[in-house]
Design a protein around this motif. Structure first.
Motif, PDB file in Angstrom:
ATOM      1  N   THR A 160     -99.251 -17.189 -60.783  1.00 62.84           N
ATOM      2  CA  THR A 160    -100.095 -16.183 -60.129  1.00 62.84           C
ATOM      3  C   THR A 160    -101.226 -16.895 -59.404  1.00 62.84           C
ATOM      4  N   LYS A 161    -101.533 -16.449 -58.200  1.00 64.58           N
ATOM      5  CA  LYS A 161    -102.626 -17.021 -57.422  1.00 64.58           C
ATOM      6  C   LYS A 161    -103.514 -15.890 -56.897  1.00 64.58           C
ATOM      7  N   SER A 162    -104.813 -16.179 -56.752  1.00 69.63           N
ATOM      8  CA  SER A 162    -105.761 -15.197 -56.231  1.00 69.63           C
ATOM      9  C   SER A 162    -105.925 -15.371 -54.726  1.00 69.63           C
ATOM     10  N   LEU A 163    -106.242 -14.270 -54.058  1.00 71.17           N
ATOM     11  CA  LEU A 163    -106.512 -14.275 -52.618  1.00 71.17           C
ATOM     12  C   LEU A 163    -107.990 -14.000 -52.398  1.00 71.17           C
ATOM     13  N   GLU A 164    -108.586 -14.762 -51.497  1.00 68.18           N
ATOM     14  CA  GLU A 164    -110.005 -14.576 -51.205  1.00 68.18           C
ATOM     15  C   GLU A 164    -110.251 -13.505 -50.160  1.00 68.18           C
ATOM     16  N   SER A 165    -109.176 -13.019 -49.525  1.00 69.54           N
ATOM     17  CA  SER A 165    -109.303 -12.000 -48.482  1.00 69.54           C
ATOM     18  C   SER A 165    -107.991 -11.231 -48.407  1.00 69.54           C
ATOM     19  N   PRO A 166    -108.027  -9.954 -48.019  1.00 70.47           N
ATOM     20  CA  PRO A 166    -106.774  -9.194 -47.858  1.00 70.47           C
ATOM     21  C   PRO A 166    -105.880  -9.802 -46.783  1.00 70.47           C
ATOM     22  N   ILE A 167    -104.620  -9.400 -46.798  1.00 74.44           N
ATOM     23  CA  ILE A 167    -103.625  -9.929 -45.870  1.00 74.44           C
ATOM     24  C   ILE A 167    -103.822  -9.301 -44.495  1.00 74.44           C
ATOM     25  N   GLY A 168    -103.848 -10.143 -43.467  1.00 75.89           N
ATOM     26  CA  GLY A 168    -103.966  -9.664 -42.098  1.00 75.89           C
ATOM     27  C   GLY A 168    -102.634  -9.583 -41.380  1.00 75.89           C
ATOM     28  N   PHE A 169    -101.753 -10.559 -41.613  1.00 72.47           N
ATOM     29  CA  PHE A 169    -100.410 -10.565 -41.024  1.00 72.47           C
ATOM     30  C   PHE A 169     -99.470 -11.285 -41.970  1.00 72.47           C
ATOM     31  N   GLY A 170     -98.251 -10.765 -42.094  1.00 72.85           N
ATOM     32  CA  GLY A 170     -97.263 -11.366 -42.977  1.00 72.85           C
ATOM     33  C   GLY A 170     -97.309 -10.698 -44.344  1.00 72.85           C
ATOM     34  N   PRO A 171     -96.818 -11.401 -45.349  1.00 75.18           N
ATOM     35  CA  PRO A 171     -96.266 -12.764 -45.328  1.00 75.18           C
ATOM     36  C   PRO A 171     -94.873 -12.820 -44.701  1.00 75.18           C
ATOM     37  N   VAL A 172     -94.537 -14.027 -44.221  1.00 72.52           N
ATOM     38  CA  VAL A 172     -93.239 -14.279 -43.605  1.00 72.52           C
ATOM     39  C   VAL A 172     -92.603 -15.454 -44.333  1.00 72.52           C
ATOM     40  N   MET A 173     -91.325 -15.328 -44.686  1.00 69.72           N
ATOM     41  CA  MET A 173     -90.630 -16.425 -45.349  1.00 69.72           C
ATOM     42  C   MET A 173     -90.417 -17.567 -44.365  1.00 69.72           C
ATOM     43  N   ASP A 174     -90.677 -18.797 -44.803  1.00 70.19           N
ATOM     44  CA  ASP A 174     -90.526 -19.942 -43.915  1.00 70.19           C
ATOM     45  C   ASP A 174     -89.234 -20.683 -44.210  1.00 70.19           C
ATOM     46  N   SER A 175     -88.982 -21.747 -43.466  1.00 77.65           N
ATOM     47  CA  SER A 175     -87.715 -22.470 -43.578  1.00 77.65           C
ATOM     48  C   SER A 175     -87.585 -23.235 -44.885  1.00 77.65           C
ATOM     49  N   GLY A 176     -88.672 -23.407 -45.631  1.00 80.35           N
ATOM     50  CA  GLY A 176     -88.610 -24.116 -46.905  1.00 80.35           C
ATOM     51  C   GLY A 176     -88.458 -23.207 -48.104  1.00 80.35           C
ATOM     52  N   GLY A 177     -88.249 -21.912 -47.866  1.00 84.83           N
ATOM     53  CA  GLY A 177     -88.102 -20.979 -48.981  1.00 84.83           C
ATOM     54  C   GLY A 177     -89.415 -20.507 -49.545  1.00 84.83           C
ATOM     55  N   GLY A 178     -90.533 -20.850 -48.897  1.00 81.14           N
ATOM     56  CA  GLY A 178     -91.836 -20.347 -49.277  1.00 81.14           C
ATOM     57  C   GLY A 178     -92.273 -19.264 -48.303  1.00 81.14           C
TER      58      GLY A 178
END
Length: 611
Positions: A160-178
């Motif tokens: 689990t990770k915390s976010l310092e700000s709400p999401i503006g765009f995405g998330p989008v899966m990248d070519s590395g599976g992240g």
């Protein structure tokens, strides 16, 4: 004129039905597409659809405002209905094995198998704020306003990770599976499957120019005084609107006034060895975007589609290849989305769809009316849309184009590398050669797994557990005279922990141990780990179990067969059909008179639980 109630009622019904049909476009392109637009089927829902339909693994799933999830086949057959007994978030997710993920507005995450049966539920601190992303090995990434969660397919938290700000765009899966995402504060985050979150360094502000040279110099006036020349006015810096991942960790950055910047994956602001490149201005504010490989499609706020890729005329990198108008008009990012697959690039909104080939040819265009939520499009160019009349519609052009040729690796299963027991970094593990400390080490792995803190140590941890489970180090390194094999308890505990961490990449490894290890307790532990992981998309585990149930490799060991029966039941309950059909036959075979009463009883219990 005589009044006929039945005739009047029929006219009213016809009028109501016509107002929900797609609107006819009088343009040449519209007339052509209107002739080919034919409803394949329609199905009644029990409420208004609140999000786009989810299409994956041959299922179309929709969520309604009443907290109900309904699933249909591509032929329009209603398969199942699931009630969450509470308001649902519009963000759905589905893994390739068919598990659907929904979240109540109270933050309750629910996993449902492809037969509509609840598998597990977990409490998040907030409801979902973005669509669910499914990883390559069955794990899922979940995004709320304040956190990122990663669960494996069995529902155990990995990190689990915390976010310092709400999401503006995405998330989008990248070519590395992240995944890549842009926060509202302008920060671009890149996360991998193991919870390593990196803040991507962006180009300096000077890339847009420090000063506006077109502005006339301002002068300070004053009677009888010498006029002084002031500094030119500074340009207002554009806001970053999107960050689209390309191959090789490259990023396409899109700004509010139309600037497009290519940020190479090897870009380092400190060294300056590779510079960010400003591409041609895309001509407006980006409203929606999607990338695939080294190409990207961007829809502007005015509805125009811009396609970026290939080599620019300057020979320095990708640039605008073509642009075209769409039906979307002034749709914003919340009212339109892009789909990009082998067949082409499509703009979808509640008012219709426009599709283009990668060369810019218009291939599909028609309008919709009275649609409640964004529609969805599958790779067969079938469009699924939910109307305000509580009806789910399926549309497809009558004349199908030849399917695009899929690349050779399109269906190749990608890997996070969690099934490699011989990682070079394993040498760094502190207790790998010291059996006296293995027990303590396993306790620490167990503590982290239960706390959902496996995180960045996952690959190293699974490699170490696989070493212990198979005695690899003990069998390949010279032993001192009289030394004994690794304690059986350690091997069983290592397999249990592999099941808890739960990557389906380890299924072939566990199936091999279940088939070939001479220790019944180890074989049973491997089967139990498979059942705990819960997924067997390639049928590898069921083939191993078949070899233990039928001749010539039929096992007579009750400890192994009891674990196998439980694992078969767990796999079938998790995945549903068609896996459950094969599993049911194996459980029936375990009920034969040639098996012990305990094995027969366990097989009957698992069969009963599948119904």
């Amino acid at each position: 004129m005589t009044f006929h109630p039945l005739r009047a009622a029929g006219i009213c019904l016809l009028f109501c039905a016509l107002q929900y049909l797609p609107a006819r476009d009088n343009s040449a392109a519209g007339r052509e597409s209107a002739r080919s637009l034919t409803p394949l089927w329609r199905q009644a829902m029990d409420g208004t659809m609140i999000g786009p339909p989810l299409i994956e693994a041959g299922l179309i799933t929709v969520v309604s405002d009443g907290g109900t999830l309904r699933s249909y086949s591509t032929l329009g057959n209603h398969l199942w209905t699931f009630s969450a007994y509470g308001r649902l978030s519009p963000y759905l997710g589905r893994s390739p094995d068919g598990t659907t993920y929904i979240c109540r507005n109270t933050g309750i995450l629910i996993a449902i198998n492809r037969a509509g049966r609840e598998l597990w539920r977990r409490k998040l601190e907030e409801p979902l704020a973005a669509p669910v992303i499914s990883g390559w090995d069955g794990r899922v990434f979940l995004f709320t306003a304040k956190h990122i969660y990663c669960f494996n397919a069995a529902g155990y938290p990995l990190w689990t990770k915390s976010l310092e700000s709400p999401i503006g765009f995405g998330p989008v899966m990248d070519s590395g599976g992240g995944f890549t995402m842009l926060l509202e504060n302008g920060t671009v985050l890149e996360g991998n499957a193991f919870g390593k979150i990196a803040v991507r360094e962006l180009p300096p502000e000077s890339i847009f120019g420090e000063e506006d040279e077109s502005s006339p110099p301002r002068r300070a006036g004053g009677s009888g005084r010498r006029r002084q020349r002031e500094s030119p006015a500074r340009k207002p810096l554009p806001a970053l609107k999107m960050a689209l991942p390309l191959e090789g960790r490259a990023l396409l950055l899109l700004y509010s006034e139309g600037s497009a910047v290519l940020l190479p994956g090897s870009w380092d602001a400190a060294s300056g060895a590779v510079r960010a490149e400003i591409l041609s201005n895309i001509g407006g504010t980006p409203a929606a975007g999607i990338s695939r490989g080294n190409r990207a499609a961007v829809m502007l706020a005015g509805g125009r589609l811009v396609f970026i890729g290939g080599e620019s005329d300057r020979g320095r990198g990708p640039d605008i290849l073509w642009s075209a108008e769409t039906h979307a008009g002034n749709a914003g990012s919340a009212e339109a989305k892009l789909v990009y697959h082998e067949q082409g690039i499509y703009v979808l909104s509640k008012t219709g769809i426009t599709g283009f080939s990668e060369s810019g040819e218009r291939i599909l265009s028609f309008n919709l009316r009275n649609i409640a939520a964004l529609p969805a499009l599958d790779e067969d160019e079938t469009l699924y849309a939910g109307g305000n009349d509580w009806i789910l519609y399926a549309f497809r052009p009558e004349e199908k184009r030849r399917p695009a040729q899929r690349s050779a690796g399109a269906r190749t299963r990608k890997s996070y590398g969690t099934a490699d027991p011989r990682l070079p970094s394993l040498e760094q593990y502190p207790y790998v050669f010291d059996e006296a400390d293995i027990g303590q080490d396993l306790k620490e792995i167990n503590r982290r797994a239960r706390a959902g803190a496996t995180g960045e140590q996952e690959r190293l941890t699974t490699a170490y557990l696989m070493e212990i489970a198979t005695n690899l180090r003990r069998n390949t390194l010279p032993r001192e005279p009289g030394s004994a094999p690794l304690a059986l308890y350690y091997r069983v505990e290592a397999l249990r922990l592999l099941g808890h961490i739960g990557s389906r990449e380890t299924i072939p490894f566990l199936a091999q141990i279940c088939s070939a290890d001479p220790e019944p307790a180890v074989r049973a532990a491997a089967a139990s780990a498979i059942g705990r992981i819960g997924v067997d998309p390639e049928g590898t585990a069921l083939r191993a179990f078949t070899g233990l149930i039928y001749p010539p490799g039929r096992s007579q060991d009750d400890q192994t067969l009891l674990a196998v029966a439980s694992a078969i039941g767990a796999l079938c309950r998790f995945s549903g059909p068609p896996l459950s059909d094969t599993g049911a036959r194996l459980l029936v075979a375990l009920q034969s008179d040639q098996r012990s009463l305990a094995v027969q009883r366990r097989a009957r219990q698992e069969l009963s639980a599948m119904q």
